[in-house]
Design a protein around this motif. Structure first.
Motif, PDB file in Angstrom:
ATOM      1  N   MET A  32     -17.602 -18.670  14.867  1.00  0.00           N
ATOM      2  CA  MET A  32     -18.220 -19.393  15.974  1.00  0.00           C
ATOM      3  C   MET A  32     -19.454 -20.134  15.465  1.00  0.00           C
ATOM      4  O   MET A  32     -20.191 -19.616  14.632  1.00  0.00           O
ATOM      5  N   LYS A  33     -19.645 -21.325  15.967  1.00  0.00           N
ATOM      6  CA  LYS A  33     -20.770 -22.144  15.538  1.00  0.00           C
ATOM      7  C   LYS A  33     -21.787 -22.262  16.672  1.00  0.00           C
ATOM      8  O   LYS A  33     -21.472 -22.725  17.766  1.00  0.00           O
ATOM      9  N   PHE A  34     -23.011 -21.853  16.389  1.00  0.00           N
ATOM     10  CA  PHE A  34     -24.086 -21.975  17.370  1.00  0.00           C
ATOM     11  C   PHE A  34     -24.461 -23.440  17.524  1.00  0.00           C
ATOM     12  O   PHE A  34     -24.586 -24.173  16.533  1.00  0.00           O
ATOM     13  N   LEU A  35     -24.648 -23.888  18.760  1.00  0.00           N
ATOM     14  CA  LEU A  35     -24.953 -25.285  19.051  1.00  0.00           C
ATOM     15  C   LEU A  35     -26.390 -25.431  19.524  1.00  0.00           C
ATOM     16  O   LEU A  35     -26.809 -24.744  20.458  1.00  0.00           O
ATOM     17  N   GLU A  36     -27.118 -26.303  18.889  1.00  0.00           N
ATOM     18  CA  GLU A  36     -28.475 -26.633  19.335  1.00  0.00           C
ATOM     19  C   GLU A  36     -28.398 -27.699  20.423  1.00  0.00           C
ATOM     20  O   GLU A  36     -27.551 -28.588  20.371  1.00  0.00           O
ATOM     21  N   ILE A  87      -7.460  -9.366  14.156  1.00  0.00           N
ATOM     22  CA  ILE A  87      -6.941  -9.327  15.524  1.00  0.00           C
ATOM     23  C   ILE A  87      -5.459  -9.651  15.552  1.00  0.00           C
ATOM     24  O   ILE A  87      -4.675  -9.017  16.278  1.00  0.00           O
ATOM     25  N   GLU A  88      -5.034 -10.622  14.758  1.00  0.00           N
ATOM     26  CA  GLU A  88      -3.609 -10.957  14.698  1.00  0.00           C
ATOM     27  C   GLU A  88      -2.800  -9.770  14.180  1.00  0.00           C
ATOM     28  O   GLU A  88      -1.731  -9.447  14.716  1.00  0.00           O
ATOM     29  N   PHE A  89      -3.300  -9.107  13.157  1.00  0.00           N
ATOM     30  CA  PHE A  89      -2.580  -7.957  12.604  1.00  0.00           C
ATOM     31  C   PHE A  89      -2.495  -6.827  13.627  1.00  0.00           C
ATOM     32  O   PHE A  89      -1.468  -6.151  13.740  1.00  0.00           O
ATOM     33  N   LYS A  90      -3.559  -6.645  14.385  1.00  0.00           N
ATOM     34  CA  LYS A  90      -3.614  -5.523  15.325  1.00  0.00           C
ATOM     35  C   LYS A  90      -2.763  -5.762  16.569  1.00  0.00           C
ATOM     36  O   LYS A  90      -2.130  -4.834  17.093  1.00  0.00           O
ATOM     37  N   TYR A  91      -2.706  -7.003  17.071  1.00  0.00           N
ATOM     38  CA  TYR A  91      -2.108  -7.252  18.385  1.00  0.00           C
ATOM     39  C   TYR A  91      -0.854  -8.122  18.366  1.00  0.00           C
ATOM     40  O   TYR A  91      -0.173  -8.232  19.386  1.00  0.00           O
ATOM     41  N   ASP A  93     -15.501 -15.541  10.641  1.00  0.00           N
ATOM     42  CA  ASP A  93     -14.528 -15.528  11.727  1.00  0.00           C
ATOM     43  C   ASP A  93     -13.088 -15.476  11.222  1.00  0.00           C
ATOM     44  O   ASP A  93     -12.206 -14.943  11.901  1.00  0.00           O
ATOM     45  N   LYS A  94     -12.834 -16.044  10.069  1.00  0.00           N
ATOM     46  CA  LYS A  94     -11.464 -16.082   9.557  1.00  0.00           C
ATOM     47  C   LYS A  94     -10.926 -14.680   9.296  1.00  0.00           C
ATOM     48  O   LYS A  94      -9.770 -14.369   9.592  1.00  0.00           O
ATOM     49  N   LYS A  95     -11.790 -13.814   8.774  1.00  0.00           N
ATOM     50  CA  LYS A  95     -11.387 -12.423   8.548  1.00  0.00           C
ATOM     51  C   LYS A  95     -11.134 -11.726   9.877  1.00  0.00           C
ATOM     52  O   LYS A  95     -10.169 -10.972  10.032  1.00  0.00           O
ATOM     53  N   LEU A 120      -9.393 -13.413  22.942  1.00  0.00           N
ATOM     54  CA  LEU A 120     -10.062 -12.185  22.502  1.00  0.00           C
ATOM     55  C   LEU A 120     -10.862 -12.439  21.239  1.00  0.00           C
ATOM     56  O   LEU A 120     -12.015 -11.989  21.109  1.00  0.00           O
ATOM     57  N   PHE A 121     -10.280 -13.154  20.306  1.00  0.00           N
ATOM     58  CA  PHE A 121     -10.968 -13.498  19.061  1.00  0.00           C
ATOM     59  C   PHE A 121     -12.245 -14.294  19.331  1.00  0.00           C
ATOM     60  O   PHE A 121     -13.295 -14.017  18.746  1.00  0.00           O
ATOM     61  N   TYR A 122     -12.183 -15.273  20.218  1.00  0.00           N
ATOM     62  CA  TYR A 122     -13.363 -16.084  20.513  1.00  0.00           C
ATOM     63  C   TYR A 122     -14.502 -15.234  21.092  1.00  0.00           C
ATOM     64  O   TYR A 122     -15.660 -15.395  20.719  1.00  0.00           O
ATOM     65  N   LEU A 123     -14.164 -14.326  22.003  1.00  0.00           N
ATOM     66  CA  LEU A 123     -15.212 -13.522  22.645  1.00  0.00           C
ATOM     67  C   LEU A 123     -15.833 -12.538  21.653  1.00  0.00           C
ATOM     68  O   LEU A 123     -17.061 -12.363  21.626  1.00  0.00           O
TER      69      LEU A 123
END
Length: 240
Positions: free
Chosen positions: A1-5, A47-51, A40-42, A84-87
């Motif tokens: 996720m990228k923080f936005l100013e 999450i993909e492996f788990k769900y 985030d890539k990891k 779910l990944f985004y949150l």
């Protein structure tokens, strides 16, 4: 996720840190792009492996537990897992000293509407005597400009106390909430968190005396705590 100013974030966040006769209130609003950062890539692979049901054989009834309905929809659907990944990614970015990789889907909730969440947060602010944030600064106008409420879903995070960063041992937290305003079309999330802390608790690091500071004084350390700030900055945004 990228923080936005974006222009105006300091004024909003300064207004969400205040004192009441009962407690100190610490709140902050943080905007994120859903563009993946390095860490985030990891997380996404985990999450993909788990769900992803293709990674799990069905049980005796022929059903995979990963196909159950979650607050995001059926977890056998890629879009649900991506939400779910985004949150979780947003939580990791906002609390860089914590790892939320094991957060469970049932710890999140899809809220009925944006309006209900806005009214609930406004009630909290007004009940604690903070009319300025609601009526003078009109924080929701600024947030709407960023996220476009009309196309936004809202999720809340309600973990057990031992996995809630707002419930640190000895922290004296009296109440807290965590909301995510998610616009899929814009691929953007606004994270809003707030908590009330008893006066007997230790001072909140990074939040002391902000009410007396100007926007120029507050600087990066307030908007992004920890040493990983540069990992999450995507670029500047201007509300004008």
């Amino acid at each position: 996720m990228k923080f936005l100013e974006y222009a105006g974030i300091d004024a909003i966040n300064s207004a969400l840190v205040f004192e009441t006769p009962e407690c100190k209130v610490y709140g902050r609003v943080e905007p994120y792009s859903c563009k993946a950062a390095g860490a985030d890539k990891k997380l996404y692979k985990q999450i993909e492996f788990k769900y992803d049901p293709s990674n799990s054989p069905p049980d005796e009834s022929g059903m995979s537990f990963r196909s159950i309905i979650s607050p995001f929809g059926p977890l056998d659907q890629p879009a649900s897992r991506k939400t779910l990944f985004y949150l979780i990614g947003t939580l990791n970015a906002s609390f860089p000293d914590y790892d939320f990789s094991d957060a469970k889907p049932e710890q999140f909730r899809k809220e009925p509407s944006v309006a209900m969440v806005v009214n609930s947060v406004n009630a909290t602010l007004l009940n604690h005597g903070n009319e300025r944030a609601v009526k003078e600064l009109r924080i929701w106008d600024s947030i709407d400009t960023l996220i476009e409420f009309e196309d936004t879903d809202v999720y809340s995070y309600n973990p057990e106390s031992d996995s809630d960063p707002n419930e640190e041992e000895g922290g004296g937290t009296l109440w807290s909430f965590n909301y995510f305003f998610f616009n899929r079309r814009l691929k953007r999330i606004i994270y809003l968190t707030m908590k009330g802390v008893s006066y007997g608790a230790p001072s909140e690091e990074g939040h002391d005396d902000y009410s007396d500071m100007s926007d120029d004084d507050m600087g990066v350390g307030y908007r992004r705590r920890g040493l990983r700030y540069d990992d999450y900055v995507a670029g500047e945004m201007d509300l004008m």
